[in-house]
Every structure is written in structure tokens, then in C-alpha cells.
Design an enzyme around this catalytic site. Structure first.
Site, PDB file in Angstrom:
ATOM      1  N   ASN A  42      -8.943  -5.804  13.067  1.00  0.00           N
ATOM      2  CA  ASN A  42      -8.305  -4.596  12.566  1.00  0.00           C
ATOM      3  C   ASN A  42      -7.254  -4.139  13.577  1.00  0.00           C
ATOM      4  OD1 ASN A  42     -10.647  -4.060  14.137  1.00  0.00           O
ATOM      5  ND2 ASN A  42     -10.756  -1.962  13.408  1.00  0.00           N
ATOM      6  N   GLU A  44      -5.044  -0.851  14.118  1.00  0.00           N
ATOM      7  CA  GLU A  44      -4.856   0.524  13.661  1.00  0.00           C
ATOM      8  C   GLU A  44      -3.488   1.063  14.063  1.00  0.00           C
ATOM      9  OE1 GLU A  44      -9.533   1.796  13.596  1.00  0.00           O
ATOM     10  OE2 GLU A  44      -8.261   2.656  15.145  1.00  0.00           O
ATOM     11  N   CYS A  53      -6.727  -4.143   8.116  1.00  0.00           N
ATOM     12  CA  CYS A  53      -8.100  -4.582   8.392  1.00  0.00           C
ATOM     13  C   CYS A  53      -8.131  -6.028   8.890  1.00  0.00           C
ATOM     14  CB  CYS A  53      -8.951  -4.495   7.138  1.00  0.00           C
ATOM     15  SG  CYS A  53      -9.091  -2.853   6.424  1.00  0.00           S
ATOM     16  N   GLU A  55      -9.878  -8.590   7.798  1.00  0.00           N
ATOM     17  CA  GLU A  55      -9.858  -9.603   6.733  1.00  0.00           C
ATOM     18  C   GLU A  55      -8.424  -9.887   6.285  1.00  0.00           C
ATOM     19  OE1 GLU A  55     -11.524  -6.772   6.972  1.00  0.00           O
ATOM     20  OE2 GLU A  55     -13.380  -6.809   5.776  1.00  0.00           O
ATOM     21  N   CYS A  88     -13.531  -3.605   2.838  1.00  0.00           N
ATOM     22  CA  CYS A  88     -13.113  -2.430   2.073  1.00  0.00           C
ATOM     23  C   CYS A  88     -12.498  -2.907   0.750  1.00  0.00           C
ATOM     24  CB  CYS A  88     -12.134  -1.587   2.883  1.00  0.00           C
ATOM     25  SG  CYS A  88     -10.444  -2.221   2.911  1.00  0.00           S
ATOM     26  N   CYS A  91      -9.125  -4.799   0.986  1.00  0.00           N
ATOM     27  CA  CYS A  91      -9.316  -6.199   1.389  1.00  0.00           C
ATOM     28  C   CYS A  91      -9.913  -7.023   0.254  1.00  0.00           C
ATOM     29  CB  CYS A  91     -10.198  -6.282   2.630  1.00  0.00           C
ATOM     30  SG  CYS A  91      -9.339  -5.746   4.122  1.00  0.00           S
TER      31      CYS A  91
HETATM   32 ZN   LIG Z   1     -10.208  -3.746   4.587  1.00  0.00          ZN
END
Ligand SMILES: [Zn+2]
Length: 132
Positions: A42, A44, A53, A55, A88, A91
Site C-alpha cells: 500500500n 498512501e 492498495c 493488491e 477492499c 481492489c
Molecule cells: Zn484495496
């Protein structure tokens, strides 16, 4: 490469996460049919919407290297969680775009337990290119 090794790659990648706001590092590892594993973390941003993210970072890097949907063999995700860490919904939608619906997705816990799901199980009734 077995499942434990793929999850270990995701866990190892997690150390490079850029998460100064959430302090919640996540790593992902995508295994391609060539045998190559591409990891992601990830990343940010102070403007939270610009966050990416683990993934998606891994899958986008795979695209940049020339891999396509049919090349993906499996995906593993690792976070510092007591329960299984699922991707999430953003993703999940990207996985629907860039992976086969039957792709195995391995979720993991801090204690080393691994759960295998398919993308189809994670995203039932997915919005796909068949819907447009
Ligand atoms: Zn995600």
C-alpha cells in the site's frame, strides 16, 4: 512455488509499505504462470483518495511488465491482522478486470493461517465487461 511461499512473499513485501497515515502495512504477491512473483504494497497519500492498495500496486506492476489476465496464477495478501485480511472492494473490482474469475486468492493472518478463496467467491455477481 507453494502457497506458503507466496504468502511469505506478500508478508516480506509488507515491510516496504508506505503507510505514514494508517500505520497499517499491507503486502500482496501475484504469482504469474511464468513463475515470476510480483509484489506490491500500500502506498498512501496525504490526499487519501490518491492512496493505492498493495493488491492494485502488484497487479498494475504486472501489467507494466506485459502480463495479462490469463497469466495470473494466484494472489496472496498479508497484513498485520489477527483475522484474515480481505481485499477492499476497489481492489476486488480491479482483480475482476485483471485476473481470471477462478484465480485463487490467499488471505492470511498474523499467526500464519491461510484461507484460500477464488476471486469468484470474493466477488459474486461481479460487474464485468460482459455487463457493458
Ligand atoms: Zn484495496
Amino acid at each position: 512455488m507453494d502457497v506458503e511461499q507466496l504468502v511469505a512473499k506478500a508478508k516480506e513485501a509488507k515491510q516496504n509499505a508506505y503507510c505514514p497515515y494508517s500505520h497499517f502495512p499491507v503486502g500482496a504477491a501475484v504469482l504469474y504462470k511464468s513463475g515470476e512473483v510480483i509484489t506490491g504494497v500500500n502506498v498512501e497519500n496525504v490526499s487519501f483518495g490518491a492512496t493505492n492498495c498493495a493488491e492494485r500496486t502488484a497487479l498494475f506492476a504486472g501489467i507494466a511488465k506485459g502480463y495479462h489476465k490469463e497469466d495470473v496464477m494466484a494472489i496472496a495478501i498479508s497484513g498485520d491482522t489477527e483475522d484474515f485480511l480481505p481485499p477492499c472492494s476497489i481492489c476486488r473490482q480491479v482483480m475482476v478486470e485483471l485476473c481470471d474469475y477462478e484465480t485463487p486468492v490467499y488471505l492470511s493472518k498474523n499467526n500464519g493461517e491461510i484461507m484460500e478463496l477464488t476471486l469468484k467467491a470474493l466477488v459474486p455477481y461481479a460487474f464485468t465487461d460482459m455487463d457493458i
